[in-house]
Design an enzyme around this catalytic site. Structure first.
Site, PDB file in Angstrom:
ATOM      1  N   PRO A  44      37.340  35.220  32.707  1.00  0.00           N
ATOM      2  CA  PRO A  44      36.166  36.040  33.098  1.00  0.00           C
ATOM      3  C   PRO A  44      35.085  35.276  33.241  1.00  0.00           C
ATOM      4  O   PRO A  44      34.205  35.630  32.722  1.00  0.00           O
ATOM      5  CB  PRO A  44      36.092  37.133  31.976  1.00  0.00           C
ATOM      6  CG  PRO A  44      36.704  36.376  30.844  1.00  0.00           C
ATOM      7  CD  PRO A  44      37.660  35.706  31.259  1.00  0.00           C
ATOM      8  N   CYS A  45      34.908  34.450  34.466  1.00  0.00           N
ATOM      9  CA  CYS A  45      33.683  33.818  34.675  1.00  0.00           C
ATOM     10  C   CYS A  45      32.813  34.869  35.156  1.00  0.00           C
ATOM     11  O   CYS A  45      31.384  34.301  35.058  1.00  0.00           O
ATOM     12  CB  CYS A  45      33.971  32.445  35.597  1.00  0.00           C
ATOM     13  SG  CYS A  45      34.665  33.115  37.012  1.00  0.00           S
ATOM     14  N   HIS A  46      33.341  35.767  35.570  1.00  0.00           N
ATOM     15  CA  HIS A  46      32.096  36.802  35.920  1.00  0.00           C
ATOM     16  C   HIS A  46      31.426  37.441  34.892  1.00  0.00           C
ATOM     17  O   HIS A  46      30.292  37.978  35.166  1.00  0.00           O
ATOM     18  CB  HIS A  46      32.626  37.838  36.894  1.00  0.00           C
ATOM     19  CG  HIS A  46      33.762  38.610  36.009  1.00  0.00           C
ATOM     20  ND1 HIS A  46      34.988  38.450  35.629  1.00  0.00           N
ATOM     21  CD2 HIS A  46      33.709  39.923  35.311  1.00  0.00           C
ATOM     22  CE1 HIS A  46      35.707  39.107  35.177  1.00  0.00           C
ATOM     23  NE2 HIS A  46      34.904  40.011  34.811  1.00  0.00           N
TER      24      HIS A  46
END
Length: 171
Positions: free
Chosen positions: A135-137
């Site tokens: 989850p780089c978001h």
């Protein structure tokens, strides 16, 4: 062998790839660096890419559809994340960011005992080959600003709002 396919999500078309061991690539098809990222993954794994279906990709598509429908907060599809040791540390740290939460780049750097490595953390975050699942978001700028998402800040905003809504509904 790396098997590659595409499928539709509520946020647009995604390109995905997997080996026998797990998913190694997931990006929105409009991402200009998509082919370069897949070639880098292929090179690091020393495997050729071919178009086709695979059980790992079917599981990925099912879990993504559940995620986008608000029915899944944790992905269980196995991941194959070829990268440098530092990139892998960053990606492991991203996997520990709770669903519906965010961290800043500097918080992530501190969690890795590298408080001065904010830019390196940002670069490693940007090199994540498996969007959404890693989850780089969930990483924002210092003041919570939405920066640095290959899928675009509109998608990043949607993903963060979606996760907060799902988390709130399950509480």
């Amino acid at each position: 062998m790396i098997f590659r396919t595409q499928f539709s999500t509520v946020l647009g078309e995604m390109s995905a790839a997997a080996t026998e061991q797990g998913v190694c690539f997931l990006e929105f098809t409009e991402d200009n660096r998509r082919e370069d990222t897949l070639q880098l993954v292929s090179s690091r794994l020393k495997m050729a890419v071919t178009d086709g279906n695979h059980p790992q990709l079917a599981l990925l598509e099912s879990q993504l559809q559940d995620y986008f429908a608000g029915k899944r907060m944790i992905f269980t599809v196995p991941l194959v994340l070829p990268g440098t040791p530092f990139q892998q540390k960053v990606w492991d740290a991203l996997l520990s960011v709770p669903f519906g939460s965010t961290v800043t780049y500097s918080m992530l750097a501190v969690s890795l005992s590298s408080p001065r490595a904010v830019r390196a953390v940002g670069r490693a975050n940007g090199m994540n080959p498996v969007s959404v699942l890693v989850p780089c978001h969930r990483v924002t700028g210092k003041n919570g600003e939405l920066t640095g998402y290959a899928g675009g800040t509109d998608r990043k905003a949607w993903l963060l709002a979606h996760e907060k809504q799902v988390k709130g509904a399950s509480a």
